[in-house]
Write a protein that holds these residues in place. Structure first.
Motif, PDB file in Angstrom:
ATOM      1  N   THR A  85      -3.653  -2.978  -5.128  1.00 50.09           N
ATOM      2  CA  THR A  85      -2.520  -3.109  -4.246  1.00 50.09           C
ATOM      3  C   THR A  85      -2.357  -4.647  -4.038  1.00 50.09           C
ATOM      4  O   THR A  85      -1.022  -5.334  -4.239  1.00 50.09           O
ATOM      5  N   PHE A  88      -1.426  -6.571  -7.075  1.00 43.46           N
ATOM      6  CA  PHE A  88      -0.191  -6.133  -7.513  1.00 43.46           C
ATOM      7  C   PHE A  88       1.067  -7.091  -6.786  1.00 43.46           C
ATOM      8  O   PHE A  88       1.823  -7.445  -7.233  1.00 43.46           O
TER       9      PHE A  88
ATOM     10  N   ARG B 469       0.248   6.761   0.237  1.00 38.09           N
ATOM     11  CA  ARG B 469      -0.715   6.624  -0.929  1.00 38.09           C
ATOM     12  C   ARG B 469       0.191   6.870  -2.449  1.00 38.09           C
ATOM     13  O   ARG B 469       0.044   5.910  -3.124  1.00 38.09           O
ATOM     14  N   LEU B 473       0.955   3.950  -4.968  1.00 37.56           N
ATOM     15  CA  LEU B 473       0.595   3.913  -6.399  1.00 37.56           C
ATOM     16  C   LEU B 473       1.619   4.340  -7.443  1.00 37.56           C
ATOM     17  O   LEU B 473       1.871   3.673  -8.614  1.00 37.56           O
ATOM     18  N   LEU B 475       4.798   3.267  -6.840  1.00 42.86           N
ATOM     19  CA  LEU B 475       5.546   2.118  -7.270  1.00 42.86           C
ATOM     20  C   LEU B 475       5.162   1.190  -8.342  1.00 42.86           C
ATOM     21  O   LEU B 475       5.577   0.435  -8.890  1.00 42.86           O
ATOM     22  N   GLN B 476       3.623   0.970  -8.090  1.00 47.32           N
ATOM     23  CA  GLN B 476       2.973   0.356  -9.088  1.00 47.32           C
ATOM     24  C   GLN B 476       3.119   0.880 -10.657  1.00 47.32           C
ATOM     25  O   GLN B 476       3.282  -0.016 -11.274  1.00 47.32           O
ATOM     26  N   GLY B 479       6.607   0.343 -11.923  1.00 45.14           N
ATOM     27  CA  GLY B 479       7.349  -1.180 -11.844  1.00 45.14           C
ATOM     28  C   GLY B 479       8.230  -1.257 -10.632  1.00 45.14           C
ATOM     29  O   GLY B 479       9.344  -1.955 -10.827  1.00 45.14           O
ATOM     30  N   CYS B 480       8.014  -0.733  -9.455  1.00 46.02           N
ATOM     31  CA  CYS B 480       8.797  -0.974  -8.210  1.00 46.02           C
ATOM     32  C   CYS B 480      10.340  -0.596  -8.632  1.00 46.02           C
ATOM     33  O   CYS B 480      11.278  -1.267  -8.076  1.00 46.02           O
ATOM     34  N   PRO B 512       0.498  -1.346   3.034  1.00 42.64           N
ATOM     35  CA  PRO B 512       1.117  -2.735   2.234  1.00 42.64           C
ATOM     36  C   PRO B 512       1.677  -2.091   0.992  1.00 42.64           C
ATOM     37  O   PRO B 512       2.723  -3.046   0.235  1.00 42.64           O
ATOM     38  N   GLY B 513       1.242  -1.275   0.241  1.00 40.10           N
ATOM     39  CA  GLY B 513       1.917  -0.905  -1.084  1.00 40.10           C
ATOM     40  C   GLY B 513       3.285  -0.620  -1.162  1.00 40.10           C
ATOM     41  O   GLY B 513       3.826  -0.507  -2.053  1.00 40.10           O
ATOM     42  N   TYR B 516       5.379  -4.362   1.231  1.00 41.55           N
ATOM     43  CA  TYR B 516       5.703  -5.645   0.258  1.00 41.55           C
ATOM     44  C   TYR B 516       6.568  -5.465  -0.748  1.00 41.55           C
ATOM     45  O   TYR B 516       7.561  -6.034  -0.889  1.00 41.55           O
ATOM     46  N   PRO B 517       6.242  -4.563  -1.508  1.00 37.09           N
ATOM     47  CA  PRO B 517       7.497  -4.316  -2.690  1.00 37.09           C
ATOM     48  C   PRO B 517       8.777  -4.106  -1.861  1.00 37.09           C
ATOM     49  O   PRO B 517       9.787  -4.445  -2.729  1.00 37.09           O
ATOM     50  N   LEU B 520      10.155  -7.726  -0.880  1.00 43.23           N
ATOM     51  CA  LEU B 520      10.139  -8.403  -2.318  1.00 43.23           C
ATOM     52  C   LEU B 520      11.273  -8.008  -3.030  1.00 43.23           C
ATOM     53  O   LEU B 520      11.475  -8.322  -4.334  1.00 43.23           O
ATOM     54  N   PHE B 584       3.643 -17.279   1.276  1.00 41.70           N
ATOM     55  CA  PHE B 584       2.342 -17.780   0.398  1.00 41.70           C
ATOM     56  C   PHE B 584       1.343 -18.392   1.539  1.00 41.70           C
ATOM     57  O   PHE B 584       0.385 -18.937   1.189  1.00 41.70           O
ATOM     58  N   ASP B 589      -1.417 -11.369   3.483  1.00 40.00           N
ATOM     59  CA  ASP B 589      -1.737 -10.581   2.525  1.00 40.00           C
ATOM     60  C   ASP B 589      -1.212 -11.392   1.084  1.00 40.00           C
ATOM     61  O   ASP B 589      -1.457 -10.992  -0.014  1.00 40.00           O
ATOM     62  N   MET B 590      -0.215 -12.333   1.348  1.00 38.08           N
ATOM     63  CA  MET B 590       0.263 -13.128   0.318  1.00 38.08           C
ATOM     64  C   MET B 590      -0.139 -14.285  -0.112  1.00 38.08           C
ATOM     65  O   MET B 590       0.451 -15.298  -0.537  1.00 38.08           O
ATOM     66  N   HIS B 591      -1.452 -14.601   0.279  1.00 35.49           N
ATOM     67  CA  HIS B 591      -2.165 -15.794  -0.009  1.00 35.49           C
ATOM     68  C   HIS B 591      -2.290 -15.864  -1.312  1.00 35.49           C
ATOM     69  O   HIS B 591      -3.327 -15.233  -1.943  1.00 35.49           O
TER      70      HIS B 591
END
Lengths: 237, 685
Positions: A85, A88, B469, B473, B475-476, B479-480, B512-513, B516-517, B520, B584, B589-591
């Motif tokens: 995740t 991704f 969960r 998964l 979304l991944q 492709g969101c 987080p899954g 963040y999507p 963004l 960033f 988490d976005m480092h």
């Protein structure tokens, strides 16, 4: 006669060559075979011991309980998913950043493609506005529905409570003249029980008779009327 | 006529084969049946069943072809039962007959005579071959008056001889419901396997022949207060999935003088709610409990009275119908859709499910392909009551995980919606039956499972984590996809308000899954909804915290530090990203490594997700720029960053309907404008 533990090449099963000069007389044979057997026994027990040690060593190397493995497995899976995740999301951010930077640059150029983009953009904005309106309405309606459902469920709960209360009250309710007729009532009830038992037994016996004697009671109207009442008790509880 | 039957049978080689009757046999019987229709119904059946007393092999074939034209008169069945005892009929034929009675049970016109000979039927229970079927038949006929101690003893005796057979347990459990003092045996509360389904193939064959004969069964459903559609044409083919007609146990229409003296009023004679209230304590339930599902009046009565035996029988019938149609048949019919819709309406009306439909669903999920009758199955699934956290994984999560990851995007969306509805229903139930920590409350009127507040919270948490969960998964994998994201955000709109809207002391953050999507996302609607959700989370958390301080330590609910930390983490990130232009950054988490960011050739990458450059809002920035500075040819959106245009821009954004953003910005960001137009932020923790 060959000793039983010899194969054709003259070696015994332990790979040891028999002594050629062993006396072969009847008494001598007996003596050597006993000694042989003792020797073979010793060898076999040594080998068994070695095998046991080897097995135990192997077991310890591969020892692992299933429940431990399962726990580790699910931990590994969640760790894997977490990292996936993370990767991704970061990739998503990078790609989107690049993409929209390119689009921004394109719009700045003021060429026909940029105008097309702007038209699409306008349309998207209008649609989003409409979507937000509808979503607001939906949210309000959904809240109303949830409130209504709560109220109905509350009604249901209250109904059940009241029904229980009523049942309690009705079971406790006593006849106003109970004290006066208490004795008579009790006697009457015991009599009723007694006769009830008797009648049920009699019904059972009659039914048993009809069945055992294989009587066709259906064709005799009087017998039929009786047989059809064998399940009833006229006074209900 | 009997002779013609005899001739046609003996013409063919009548070896004792037990095969399905041939078509020619059917044809000859059909001719005979037409003639039969002219005669009285009883005579014809009696004639057919007379083969019984002779016990000849044609009897078997006749029995297998015996298809009721409309109804089965109960006198015929009674006569046959008498013959079972009187004549020497081979056991296999006896078994066949009882199976036939079970198959056509719903078509028997009345049941009072059958109930009168209950004892005679019971006597056949000692015959080992007949025992399972007799138990089934007795189950359908038993009332309280039939339960006697000697019968219970007989059943227990049989149990010791045959073992704890399910058919014996079923009958004993029904006896126990009527007279718990007579049956002291403990019976497992969930007897999953009902009576073995041996009549289903026969029943489907029967239905098929009836359909091909074009036979119609007129239905007499009480007209008032039905929730089934009134547009059902009179030409209804009888099918085991049709809700049986509501009828009374007696067939005769009661005369007017008798009604007043009659003790019980059959449910079918009620036509209004007021009438039901008047006769509440005298109502007699019909013999076929399944018929209750069609009438809202009947459901209302059932719900009020909570008669355990009625519920038991209703669940039994429902379970059988569902198993027959979906777990045994290959193809499902149009009636299946109708049936499920009716079941859903009944459940919706009662605001709870049936234990038999829940049990069926757990089994069905393991064999479902995800597309057959999807809306109905998902609808039924959302009505499942709270499952204890120890079983929820096995019963629900495992089959659903398999289905989710192997299905289309539309199924994923549908499942999200279903789980959202399920959560809503659980929370509604909780807010009404407010649980307390040490109090065990039974889940609903139909089950005996109890649950405490902590148990309930565990189950809710399990569900929310599970959905989190799946959502991440999903979304991944997709492709969101925006539609999927929308359904997921629906779910989290429910989750974020568990405390304030439903009084459940629980706060669960999105993973987080999902976060963040959503942040963004390329469409502003999703970002706005995320902002709304974060705003609601904040309100819930602050309210919970203040409550913690006010009430006594025992009653207060404690939110873990981890939850606060997670929320703060998200909040800080969101504000940094949208407002402070600090994307960033390290320790987030976005480092992303500097080299990689340089490689992307995007200047000032840290500002690329703020309110001006964010993919969702960049269009608005351009539009605003044009409106603000219409003369300027070069669009430089960075010029919006100055103090005055910035506030105008925000106003402009909020006026597009983005109330979520508005609430979020106003509650989480307080602006301090210093010289040089530097924007600062302060977040409340």
């Amino acid at each position: 006669v060959e000793p039983p533990d010899m194969d054709s090449s003259g070696e015994d099963i332990n790979g040891m060559v028999e002594k050629d000069d062993a006396p072969k007389g009847p008494s001598g044979q007996k003596e050597t075979s006993t000694a042989d057997m003792l020797r073979i026994k010793q060898q076999m027990s040594n080998q068994c011991f070695e095998m046991e040690v080897y097995l135990n060593a192997g077991k310890n190397r591969r020892s692992c309980s299933t429940s431990e493995a399962e726990r580790d497995y699910s931990d590994h899976i969640s760790e894997l998913e977490r990292v996936k995740t993370l990767q991704f999301n970061q990739t998503l951010a990078l790609h989107r950043m690049q993409m929209w930077h390119a689009m921004g640059e394109k719009i700045k150029t003021n060429d026909p493609e940029a105008d097309a983009l702007k038209v699409v953009n306008q349309r998207c904005m209008a649609l989003c506005c409409r979507i937000k309106q509808i979503q607001q309405e939906t949210r309000l309606l959904q809240d109303e529905i949830t409130e209504l459902q709560k109220k109905r469920l509350e009604m249901k709960r209250l109904t059940h409570e009241k029904m229980k209360e009523m049942e309690d009250l009705m079971s406790r309710k006593e006849h106003p003249d109970t004290e006066k007729y208490k004795a008579a009532l009790e006697k009457g009830q015991t009599n009723l029980e007694k006769y009830k038992k008797m009648s049920i037994m009699a019904q059972n016996v009659l039914r048993g008779l009809l069945l055992a004697c294989k009587i066709n009671w259906l064709d005799d109207p009087k017998l039929r009327d009786v047989a059809m009442t064998l399940e009833e008790f006229p006074i209900t509880d | 006529m009997a002779e013609t039957l005899c001739l046609s049978d003996s013409d063919r080689s009548s070896s004792s084969d037990q095969s399905v009757p041939s078509r020619s046999n059917n044809r000859s019987l059909r001719i005979a049946e037409k003639e039969r229709k002219k005669n009285e119904a009883e005579d014809s059946f009696v004639l057919a069943l007379r083969y019984f007393s002779e016990g000849s092999s044609p009897c078997v074939r006749v029995l297998k072809c015996l298809i009721p034209a409309s109804v089965v008169p109960q006198q015929a069945v009674v006569r046959a039962v008498v013959w079972l005892n009187v004549s020497k009929i081979p056991i296999s034929t006896q078994v066949l007959f009882i199976k036939w009675v079970l198959t056509v049970f719903d078509l028997i016109d009345a049941k009072d005579q059958l109930r009168a000979i209950y004892g005679f039927i019971f006597s056949f229970i000692t015959e080992e071959n007949l025992c399972p079927y007799i138990c089934h038949l007795l189950y359908l006929l038993t009332r309280k008056e039939n339960v006697h101690l000697y019968r219970v003893r007989k059943l227990l005796e049989l149990q010791s001889k045959l073992g704890r057979q399910p058919f014996l347990m079923h009958l004993l459990s029904l006896y126990k419901v009527f007279c718990p003092e007579l049956v002291t045996l403990s019976i497992p509360s969930r007897i999953r396997s009902g009576f073995k389904n041996y009549i289903s193939p026969w029943k489907s064959a029967l239905v098929a022949v009836q359909k091909s004969n074009g036979q119609q069964v007129s239905s007499s459903i009480s007209a008032a207060f039905t929730i089934k559609e009134k547009s059902i044409s009179r030409k209804r083919k009888h099918c085991h999935l049709d809700l049986p007609a509501l009828s009374s146990v007696l067939n005769k229409e009661p005369q007017s003088e008798q009604t007043s003296r009659r003790k019980m009023v059959p449910l079918v004679h009620l036509s209004s709610f007021a009438q039901m209230l008047k006769d509440m304590h005298r109502i007699e339930l019909p013999a076929q409990m399944g018929s209750l599902l069609g009438s809202s009046l009947a459901l209302q009565y059932l719900d009020c009275v909570q008669e355990e035996s009625a519920l038991l029988r209703l669940n039994f019938w429902l379970g059988c119908a569902l198993h027959e149609e979906f777990l045994f048949c290959r193809q499902t019919s149009e009636e299946a859709l109708q049936f499920l819709n009716n079941l859903l309406s009944a459940q919706h009306f009662l605001q709870e499910g049936f234990s038999s439909s829940d049990a069926f669903l757990y089994k069905f999920l393991n064999v479902w392909d995800g597309s057959l009758l999807r809306p109905q199955i998902l609808g039924l699934l959302s009505n499942i009551p709270v499952i204890p956290s120890t079983q929820i994984g096995r019963l629900l999560f495992e089959p659903l995980t398999q289905l989710f990851f192997t299905s289309s995007m539309f199924f994923k969306c549908g499942l999200m919606e279903c789980l959202n509805n399920m959560l809503l229903k659980w929370l509604t139930w909780h807010s009404v039956y407010a649980l307390e920590d040490d109090l065990d409350i039974s889940l609903n009127s139909h089950t005996s499972i109890n649950i405490t507040l902590s148990g309930f919270k565990d189950s809710v948490m399990e569900l929310v984590h599970f959905v989190g969960r799946l959502a991440s998964l999903g979304l991944q994998l997709e492709g969101c996809n925006t539609l999927l994201l929308s359904f997921i955000l629906d779910f989290y709109e429910t989750v974020c308000d568990t405390f304030l809207k439903f009084g459940l002391p629980l706060v669960v953050m999105p993973p987080p899954g999902v976060f963040y999507p959503a942040l963004l996302a390329t469409d502003p609607v999703s970002v706005d909804r995320l902002a709304y959700i974060m705003h609601r989370y904040k309100l819930n958390l602050t309210s919970a915290k203040s409550q913690e301080k006010q009430t006594e330590p025992q009653q207060a609910f404690h939110i873990s530090r981890h939850t606060f930390r997670q929320f703060n983490h998200y909040l800080v990130f969101m504000v940094n990203c949208l407002w402070n232009c600090r994307m960033f950054h390290a320790n987030t988490d976005m480092h992303v490594r500097e080299e990689l960011l340089h490689k992307s050739n995007v200047p000032q990458y840290w500002t690329r997700f703020d309110f001006i450059h964010h993919p969702a809002f960049t269009g608005y920035a351009v539009d605003f720029h044009q409106k603000c500075w219409p003369g300027k040819k070069d669009v430089d959106v960075n010029s919006i960053k100055q103090s005055k245009p910035w506030s105008w821009y925000l106003e402009y954004l909020f006026n597009q309907g983005f109330d979520g953003l508005k609430d979020f910005v106003h509650s989480s960001i307080s602006r301090q404008v210093t010289a040089g137009d530097k924007l600062q932020d302060s977040q409340q923790r």
